[in-house]
Design an enzyme around this catalytic site. Sequence first.
Site, short mmCIF file in Angstrom:
data_model
loop_
_atom_site.label_atom_id
_atom_site.label_comp_id
_atom_site.label_asym_id
_atom_site.label_seq_id
_atom_site.Cartn_x
_atom_site.Cartn_y
_atom_site.Cartn_z
N GLU A 33 103.95 50.32 -63.41
CA GLU A 33 103.12 51.37 -62.93
C GLU A 33 101.73 51.45 -62.66
O GLU A 33 100.87 51.62 -61.46
CB GLU A 33 103.25 52.93 -63.33
CG GLU A 33 102.18 53.34 -64.58
CD GLU A 33 102.93 53.14 -65.68
OE1 GLU A 33 102.72 53.44 -66.56
OE2 GLU A 33 104.43 52.71 -65.92
N ARG B 113 106.41 44.89 -80.97
CA ARG B 113 106.89 46.20 -81.97
C ARG B 113 108.50 46.43 -82.13
O ARG B 113 109.21 46.06 -82.55
CB ARG B 113 107.04 47.73 -81.89
CG ARG B 113 104.87 47.59 -81.72
CD ARG B 113 104.99 49.05 -81.67
NE ARG B 113 105.48 50.03 -80.32
CZ ARG B 113 104.33 50.26 -79.19
NH1 ARG B 113 103.06 49.69 -79.44
NH2 ARG B 113 105.02 50.77 -78.20
#
Length: 175
Positions: A98, A61
């Site tokens: 993460e 994006r």
Amino acid sequence: MIEQQIKSAIRDIHDFPKPGIIFKDITPILKDPELCTKINDAFLEKIKGMQIDAVAGVESRGFLFGLSLATKLGVPFIPVRKAGKLPHTVNQKVYELEYGTATIEIHTDAFNPGDRILIHDDLLATGGTVTATSELIQEMGGIVAGFSFVVGLSFLNGIEKIAPISNNIIVLADY
């Protein structure tokens, strides 16, 4: 004014890509050419006076406004891609997420050492990907001129993570 227009266009997608996440979907912005033009104009106004030799857009994006921004500035666009997507010789950076690791790549001939690069992505969350992009650009001899984002999620503290790299940080709509 632009912040409110962006926020009005963005839709929240609950539990995407996983439960508990509220995804800020910018694709409705893309249906509004007038708003897209206003977003580009807002970026151009905010980067006035910055020395920028190229714009690096983070997959995928970050390509949407990054390319048009580079075009309006009259500078090259550098695609920052996931591993295995660029066809020529690349430099790469592995970084922590993460939930594991990811790898980004830039063509070895994307810019010259000493070039000042504006890093663009659609959204600033934790800052992990743009930090890795910054490190890769610096390892290749580039200078991070600044960062630009359509949306920022300030509660995730991404600005604090990237501010030591460059204090030129543009966020058009902050949550």
